[in-house]
Design a protein around this motif. Structure first.
Motif, PDB file in Angstrom:
ATOM      1  N   LYS A 169       0.833  -1.209   0.000  1.00 56.60           N
ATOM      2  CA  LYS A 169       0.000   0.000   0.000  1.00 56.60           C
ATOM      3  C   LYS A 169       0.868   1.261   0.000  1.00 56.60           C
ATOM      4  CE  LYS A 169      -2.824  -1.021   3.617  1.00 56.60           C
ATOM      5  NZ  LYS A 169      -4.084  -1.088   4.382  1.00 56.60           N
ATOM      6  N   ASP A 170       0.334   2.321  -0.602  1.00 55.87           N
ATOM      7  CA  ASP A 170       1.008   3.626  -0.561  1.00 55.87           C
ATOM      8  C   ASP A 170       0.671   4.303   0.763  1.00 55.87           C
ATOM      9  OD1 ASP A 170       2.444   3.575  -2.887  1.00 55.87           O
ATOM     10  OD2 ASP A 170       0.900   4.571  -4.085  1.00 55.87           O
ATOM     11  N   GLU A 171       1.022   3.616   1.834  1.00 55.56           N
ATOM     12  CA  GLU A 171       0.707   4.139   3.161  1.00 55.56           C
ATOM     13  C   GLU A 171       1.822   3.811   4.119  1.00 55.56           C
ATOM     14  OE1 GLU A 171      -3.164   2.801   4.541  1.00 55.56           O
ATOM     15  OE2 GLU A 171      -3.990   4.294   3.171  1.00 55.56           O
ATOM     16  N   THR A 206       2.594   3.575   8.372  1.00 54.87           N
ATOM     17  CA  THR A 206       2.001   3.647   9.714  1.00 54.87           C
ATOM     18  C   THR A 206       3.095   3.422  10.754  1.00 54.87           C
ATOM     19  OG1 THR A 206       1.569   1.280   9.939  1.00 54.87           O
ATOM     20  CG2 THR A 206      -0.147   2.584   8.867  1.00 54.87           C
ATOM     21  N   LYS A 262      -0.514   7.504  10.863  1.00 54.34           N
ATOM     22  CA  LYS A 262      -0.735   6.908   9.545  1.00 54.34           C
ATOM     23  C   LYS A 262      -0.777   8.019   8.515  1.00 54.34           C
ATOM     24  CE  LYS A 262      -4.466   4.408   7.246  1.00 54.34           C
ATOM     25  NZ  LYS A 262      -5.643   3.592   7.433  1.00 54.34           N
ATOM     26  N   GLU A 263      -0.038   7.850   7.402  1.00 52.47           N
ATOM     27  CA  GLU A 263      -0.065   8.857   6.333  1.00 52.47           C
ATOM     28  C   GLU A 263      -0.057   8.190   4.982  1.00 52.47           C
ATOM     29  OE1 GLU A 263       2.927  12.012   6.325  1.00 52.47           O
ATOM     30  OE2 GLU A 263       2.480  12.455   8.438  1.00 52.47           O
ATOM     31  N   HIS A 264      -0.674   8.882   4.032  1.00 48.53           N
ATOM     32  CA  HIS A 264      -0.612   8.455   2.645  1.00 48.53           C
ATOM     33  C   HIS A 264       0.825   8.710   2.175  1.00 48.53           C
ATOM     34  CE1 HIS A 264      -2.120   7.418  -1.192  1.00 48.53           C
ATOM     35  NE2 HIS A 264      -1.892   8.610  -1.728  1.00 48.53           N
ATOM     36  N   ALA A 265       1.373   7.809   1.401  1.00 51.57           N
ATOM     37  CA  ALA A 265       2.770   7.956   0.964  1.00 51.57           C
ATOM     38  C   ALA A 265       2.893   7.508  -0.487  1.00 51.57           C
ATOM     39  CB  ALA A 265       3.693   7.149   1.871  1.00 51.57           C
ATOM     40  N   PRO A 266       2.544   8.398  -1.441  1.00 49.10           N
ATOM     41  CA  PRO A 266       2.581   8.018  -2.856  1.00 49.10           C
ATOM     42  C   PRO A 266       3.955   7.483  -3.245  1.00 49.10           C
ATOM     43  CG  PRO A 266       1.568  10.184  -2.586  1.00 49.10           C
ATOM     44  CD  PRO A 266       2.131   9.803  -1.249  1.00 49.10           C
ATOM     45  N   LYS A 269       5.409   4.822  -2.215  1.00 43.72           N
ATOM     46  CA  LYS A 269       6.051   3.950  -1.219  1.00 43.72           C
ATOM     47  C   LYS A 269       5.808   2.474  -1.516  1.00 43.72           C
ATOM     48  CE  LYS A 269       6.067   2.466   3.529  1.00 43.72           C
ATOM     49  NZ  LYS A 269       5.136   1.345   3.701  1.00 43.72           N
ATOM     50  N   SER A 287       5.881  11.606   5.518  1.00 47.43           N
ATOM     51  CA  SER A 287       5.866  10.452   4.621  1.00 47.43           C
ATOM     52  C   SER A 287       6.632  10.778   3.341  1.00 47.43           C
ATOM     53  CB  SER A 287       4.437  10.029   4.304  1.00 47.43           C
ATOM     54  OG  SER A 287       3.709  11.135   3.848  1.00 47.43           O
TER      55      SER A 287
END
Ligand code: ATP
Ligand code: TYD
Length: 239
Positions: free
Chosen positions: A31-33, A35, A42-46, A48, A222
């Motif tokens: 996932k592009d996340e 934690t 928790k963050e979105h992390a394009p 990743k 992130s």
């Protein structure tokens, strides 16, 4: 084989989604996340997901060249890998070369980043509820999770993996602090290395600077974590 793998979503963890393709294979989607602290941060992390998948593919491939049996079958070049479906042992096997992280919390008499006289191996029960507690080999045997012989084999493989990763990382100027492994059994009851090998599960330093998830645990964004994973991939020689 076409890489448009499809299957039923059977599990969603914090880092990956797992799909069942058939009896033999699973797809794991990174996932592009990001934690930390059991999901409390928790963050979105394009990007990743693709970077962590690439790290896993590269490092499992490296281990494979040295004869370490692992679950990787194929990669779609993006966020998904095709793996052999295993009967997982619900424990995390941690190998430590330097004192860090939860080791320091339970053993404050040792200074941070002290090099151990030999690599340490420890086992944690995979349980979010209990925060993955440290367990003994006797605990594992009594719970019927693995036999003494299987644990001996796991420890031997973990030490061999440490040697291979250490040598490769050192040749690139990186310091391998510690990492986490998971194992499962295939249909013939062979022990197989599973899950992932990425900046989420390996602590690695360049000139004392983290290129792993520790950055995020310590408050970096992130976006900075993604930059560090890009740097790690460049140094490791991952295209
Ligand atoms: P968390 O959400 O706490 O990070 P998790 O380990 O549940 O932890 P993910 O890594 O997101 O989450 O999910 C991957 C899951 O797939 C894990 O439960 C892992 O043990 C399991 N797994 C990994 N490799 C295999 C395999 N080859 N066969 C079957 N299950 C596997
Ligand atoms: P550890 O020092 O035990 O834990 P913490 O991250 O709480 O300080 O971690 C040792 C190594 O294992 C480190 O490289 C991160 C990895 N790890 C995981 O990949 N997943 C986990 O659930 C845990 C606890 C550690």
């Amino acid at each position: 084989m076409s890489r448009n793998w499809t299957g039923e979503l059977i599990y969603e963890g914090k880092a990956k989604r797992v799909y069942r393709v058939n009896d033999e294979f699973l797809v794991m989607e990174f996932k592009d996340e990001v934690t930390a602290f059991d999901g409390a941060r928790k963050e979105h992390a394009p990007s990743k997901g693709k970077l962590a998948a690439a790290q896993t593919v590269f490092l499992m491939g490296l281990l494979g060249k040295y004869g370490i049996r692992n679950h990787l079958v194929d990669w779609d070049g993006d966020r998904k890998i095709l793996v052999r479906s295993l009967r997982m042992i619900p424990i995390e096997v941690i190998v430590r070369n330097y004192a860090y992280g939860s080791f320091l919390k339970r053993m404050p008499l040792v200074k941070s980043m002290t090099k151990f006289s030999k690599p340490l191996i420890e086992f944690h029960l995979k349980s979010d509820e209990l925060h993955d507690p440290l367990i003994t080999t006797d605990d594992i045997i009594e719970a019927g999770l693995a036999s003494q012989e299987q644990l001996n084999e796991i420890m031997g493989i973990a030490l061999r993996i440490n040697e291979i990763l250490n040598n490769y990382m050192a040749s690139k100027g990186l310091t391998l602090v510690d990492f986490k492994l998971e194992f499962g059994f295939d249909k013939s009851n062979n022990l197989v290395l599973a899950d992932e090998l990425s900046g989420d599960t390996i602590r690695v330093l360049i000139n004392g600077r983290h290129l792993d998830k520790e950055l995020f645990r310590r408050g970096s964004s992130s976006a900075d974590l993604v930059k560090a994973y890009e740097e790690m991939n460049k140094i490791l020689g991952i295209s």
